[in-house]
Design a protein around this motif. Structure first.
Motif, PDB file in Angstrom:
ATOM      1  N   MET A   1       0.887  -1.346   0.108  1.00 29.42           N
ATOM      2  CA  MET A   1      -0.034   0.210   0.022  1.00 29.42           C
ATOM      3  C   MET A   1       0.853   1.109   0.022  1.00 29.42           C
ATOM      4  O   MET A   1       1.780   1.242   0.797  1.00 29.42           O
ATOM      5  CB  MET A   1      -0.797  -0.089   1.345  1.00 29.42           C
ATOM      6  N   ASN A   2       0.656   2.105  -1.060  1.00 32.70           N
ATOM      7  CA  ASN A   2       1.348   3.404  -1.098  1.00 32.70           C
ATOM      8  C   ASN A   2       0.567   4.505  -0.702  1.00 32.70           C
ATOM      9  O   ASN A   2      -0.664   4.759  -1.438  1.00 32.70           O
ATOM     10  CB  ASN A   2       1.815   3.425  -2.420  1.00 32.70           C
ATOM     11  N   ILE A   3       0.813   5.526   0.265  1.00 32.39           N
ATOM     12  CA  ILE A   3       0.063   6.416   0.628  1.00 32.39           C
ATOM     13  C   ILE A   3       0.850   7.781   0.698  1.00 32.39           C
ATOM     14  O   ILE A   3       2.002   7.940   1.302  1.00 32.39           O
ATOM     15  CB  ILE A   3      -0.515   6.087   2.291  1.00 32.39           C
ATOM     16  N   LEU A   4       0.204   8.600   0.458  1.00 32.25           N
ATOM     17  CA  LEU A   4       0.587  10.288   0.302  1.00 32.25           C
ATOM     18  C   LEU A   4      -0.318  10.919   1.399  1.00 32.25           C
ATOM     19  O   LEU A   4      -1.426  11.034   1.372  1.00 32.25           O
ATOM     20  CB  LEU A   4       0.608  10.590  -1.113  1.00 32.25           C
ATOM     21  N   ILE A   5       0.568  11.732   2.226  1.00 30.62           N
ATOM     22  CA  ILE A   5      -0.241  12.650   3.385  1.00 30.62           C
ATOM     23  C   ILE A   5       0.294  14.071   2.760  1.00 30.62           C
ATOM     24  O   ILE A   5       1.591  14.319   2.587  1.00 30.62           O
ATOM     25  CB  ILE A   5       0.351  12.473   4.694  1.00 30.62           C
ATOM     26  N   ILE A   6      -0.453  15.052   2.522  1.00 30.93           N
ATOM     27  CA  ILE A   6      -0.285  16.269   1.934  1.00 30.93           C
ATOM     28  C   ILE A   6      -0.745  17.149   3.081  1.00 30.93           C
ATOM     29  O   ILE A   6      -1.809  17.043   3.613  1.00 30.93           O
ATOM     30  CB  ILE A   6      -0.821  16.565   0.728  1.00 30.93           C
ATOM     31  N   GLY A   7      -0.160  18.562   3.060  1.00 32.29           N
ATOM     32  CA  GLY A   7      -0.420  19.552   3.922  1.00 32.29           C
ATOM     33  C   GLY A   7      -0.717  20.885   2.859  1.00 32.29           C
ATOM     34  O   GLY A   7      -0.535  20.683   1.811  1.00 32.29           O
ATOM     35  N   ASN A   8      -0.768  21.911   3.596  1.00 36.13           N
ATOM     36  CA  ASN A   8      -0.947  23.302   2.903  1.00 36.13           C
ATOM     37  C   ASN A   8       0.342  23.613   1.915  1.00 36.13           C
ATOM     38  O   ASN A   8       0.218  23.963   0.862  1.00 36.13           O
ATOM     39  CB  ASN A   8      -0.998  24.351   3.808  1.00 36.13           C
ATOM     40  N   GLY A   9       1.562  22.800   2.226  1.00 41.06           N
ATOM     41  CA  GLY A   9       2.772  23.074   1.393  1.00 41.06           C
ATOM     42  C   GLY A   9       2.489  22.380   0.205  1.00 41.06           C
ATOM     43  O   GLY A   9       3.222  22.952  -1.010  1.00 41.06           O
ATOM     44  N   PHE A  10       1.617  21.626   0.072  1.00 41.59           N
ATOM     45  CA  PHE A  10       1.313  20.946  -1.433  1.00 41.59           C
ATOM     46  C   PHE A  10       0.616  21.768  -2.082  1.00 41.59           C
ATOM     47  O   PHE A  10       1.058  22.018  -3.335  1.00 41.59           O
ATOM     48  CB  PHE A  10       0.372  19.700  -1.181  1.00 41.59           C
ATOM     49  N   ASP A  11      -0.432  22.464  -1.613  1.00 43.78           N
ATOM     50  CA  ASP A  11      -0.945  23.441  -2.543  1.00 43.78           C
ATOM     51  C   ASP A  11       0.100  24.685  -2.993  1.00 43.78           C
ATOM     52  O   ASP A  11      -0.287  25.257  -4.002  1.00 43.78           O
ATOM     53  CB  ASP A  11      -2.285  24.110  -1.999  1.00 43.78           C
TER      54      ASP A  11
ATOM     55  N   ASN B   1       5.416  11.180 -10.306  1.00 44.19           N
ATOM     56  CA  ASN B   1       6.166   9.979 -10.312  1.00 44.19           C
ATOM     57  C   ASN B   1       5.858   8.921  -9.200  1.00 44.19           C
ATOM     58  O   ASN B   1       6.016   7.823  -9.272  1.00 44.19           O
ATOM     59  CB  ASN B   1       7.718  10.047 -10.227  1.00 44.19           C
ATOM     60  N   LEU B   2       4.922   9.349  -8.285  1.00 47.53           N
ATOM     61  CA  LEU B   2       4.490   8.348  -7.418  1.00 47.53           C
ATOM     62  C   LEU B   2       3.401   7.509  -7.744  1.00 47.53           C
ATOM     63  O   LEU B   2       2.381   7.933  -8.233  1.00 47.53           O
ATOM     64  CB  LEU B   2       4.009   9.140  -6.112  1.00 47.53           C
ATOM     65  N   ASN B   3       3.410   6.114  -7.382  1.00 47.46           N
ATOM     66  CA  ASN B   3       2.333   5.260  -7.904  1.00 47.46           C
ATOM     67  C   ASN B   3       1.599   4.999  -6.446  1.00 47.46           C
ATOM     68  O   ASN B   3       2.016   4.221  -5.600  1.00 47.46           O
ATOM     69  CB  ASN B   3       2.845   3.853  -8.265  1.00 47.46           C
ATOM     70  N   LEU B   4       0.422   5.579  -6.325  1.00 50.85           N
ATOM     71  CA  LEU B   4      -0.521   5.712  -5.092  1.00 50.85           C
ATOM     72  C   LEU B   4      -1.617   4.904  -5.017  1.00 50.85           C
ATOM     73  O   LEU B   4      -2.327   4.783  -6.098  1.00 50.85           O
ATOM     74  CB  LEU B   4      -0.700   7.111  -4.567  1.00 50.85           C
ATOM     75  N   ASP B   5      -2.010   4.644  -3.993  1.00 51.01           N
ATOM     76  CA  ASP B   5      -3.170   3.889  -3.757  1.00 51.01           C
ATOM     77  C   ASP B   5      -4.145   4.801  -2.683  1.00 51.01           C
ATOM     78  O   ASP B   5      -5.409   4.732  -3.113  1.00 51.01           O
ATOM     79  CB  ASP B   5      -3.053   2.513  -2.774  1.00 51.01           C
TER      80      ASP B   5
END
Length: 408
Positions: free
Chosen positions: A1-11, A219-223
């Motif tokens: 399982m590939n997980i990405l956590i994002i915060g305001n820096g992503f926007d 480039n991330l392969n996410l679930d």
């Protein structure tokens, strides 16, 4: 399982004006559309508010168009004095103004913004400071003492937030009951400001085209994606043709909502100790964990956590030693999140698992810059302690790595 956590820096990495300062600046300039006299020209409004404003041109144009097409009507009182009622052709801007017009929290932050930090956690920390002072004031009044016996700094905070309310509750500090009433008034005002933020996100930020994808994210392969943001930036840009589940832990902005149905979480973290937090509940509605439950925000991430933990527990059982169960390894990516201790409960669920490899992307101004890396390390120490961080960032069994964001 590939997980990405994002915060305001992503926007922010996608060029979107999502700092709380951007929102305050917008509100300040939007209010003037409705308060400037009818004889003020478009050029005068533009010169005073737009020309030297470091903001996206699309957002500037929304305000200019609204001012150009505004409808001004004089509403006369019995004494012959009139009030100017202004509306525009932009119904969502009109709604936003209803929520920011003399909003206590907006008034408070416009006056004190220079003395606090520029991140949303600083914004929430300031709200927490006000609420904790109110909490202390309630206790003082319950004990029969006078508020002037509080520390001068705390007493000044009470006066500042009451002044920002423009006397909405003249006798707010009479006793503990009126103080609680004033706190509930502030909660309503925070709800109004939150709805205004929702409109800003969907109708202003949501209309800004994002020119380029981020190389690190593409480039991330996410679930799964766990977003601490209110907007669907990842879904808009990256999820087309992909089966990626997105969970919005603080709610997802929806223009179809209203001030009563919005599920955006904007509040503070628990500040009471274990002996008080389950008993002193007068100011519970300001706390984020309560808002998450009350507003039914995203909690699919808990199922992902269970899968991570259950898989590893089964792997460690004696029958797994025969090789019947494959090692349940998972990848966790974190991008644009400050790793502040206010989110430690959620972050630890993912990071502090020996079967999770965590890669934390950090922002840098240039190839040499490590300012943000230092802040992330410090925050991780606050979350898990020095020994745990050392164990997870070194040796053959390390589980945490820091990755510099690609500098374009």
């Amino acid at each position: 399982m590939n997980i990405l956590i994002i915060g305001n820096g992503f926007d922010l990495a996608h060029g979107l004006p999502t700092k709380y300062g951007d929102f305050l600046d917008f509100c300040e300039r939007a209010r003037r559309i409705y308060t400037y006299p009818e004889d003020v020209s478009l050029n005068a409004y533009k010169n005073d508010n737009i020309d030297n404003w470091d903001m996206n041109d699309d957002i500037k144009n929304v305000l200019l168009e609204a001012f150009d097409k505004r409808d001004c009507k004089k509403i006369f009182n019995d004494n012959g004095i009139y009030n100017l009622k202004v509306t525009t052709s932009n119904k969502y801007l009109n709604e936003l103004y209803c929520h920011i017009c003399e909003n206590t929290w907006l008034e408070y932050f416009l006056k004190c913004r220079s003395s606090i930090g520029g991140n949303w956690i600083d914004f929430e920390a300031e709200i927490s400071k006000v609420i904790q002072v109110l909490d202390e004031a309630i206790i003082v009044k319950k004990s029969g003492k006078e508020l002037k016996e509080m520390l001068k700094e705390k007493h000044n905070i009470l006066l500042d937030i009451h002044k920002a309310s423009k006397g909405s509750m003249q006798r707010a500090f009479k006793d503990d009951t009126t103080l609680i009433d004033f706190a509930m008034f502030l909660n309503t005002e925070l709800g109004r400001l939150t709805r205004a933020l929702e409109i800003y996100i969907v109708e202003l930020i949501g209309k800004i085209p994002v020119a380029e994808k981020n190389i690190d994210i593409e480039n991330l392969n996410l679930d799964h994606v766990l977003s601490f943001n209110y907007f669907d930036t990842y879904e808009r840009i990256y999820s087309k043709g992909k089966n990626v589940e997105c969970d919005y832990i603080h709610g997802k902005a929806d223009i179809g909502k209203n001030v009563n149905t919005s599920n955006l979480v904007l509040g503070i973290d628990e500040y009471l100790d274990d002996n008080k937090k389950d008993k002193e509940l007068e100011l519970l509605s300001f706390k984020k964990f309560y808002q998450r439950i009350y507003k039914s925000t995203g909690n699919k991430y808990l199922e992902w956590v269970d899968e991570i933990k259950d898989g590893y527990a089964n792997y460690l059982k004696p029958h797994s030693l025969s090789g019947e169960i494959e090692y349940p390894g998972h990848m966790l990516y974190i991008f644009g999140h400050s790793l502040d201790i206010t989110d430690q409960d959620v972050l630890k669920m993912f990071i502090c698992n020996d079967n999770v490899q965590t890669k934390i992307f950090y922002y840098r101004k240039d190839q040499e810059d490590k300012t943000e890396l230092g802040k992330l390390i410090r925050n991780l120490i606050l979350i898990m302690g020095q020994e745990e961080l050392i164990r997870r960032t070194g040796g053959v069994h390390k589980t945490i790595a820091f990755i510099p964001q690609t500098v374009v």
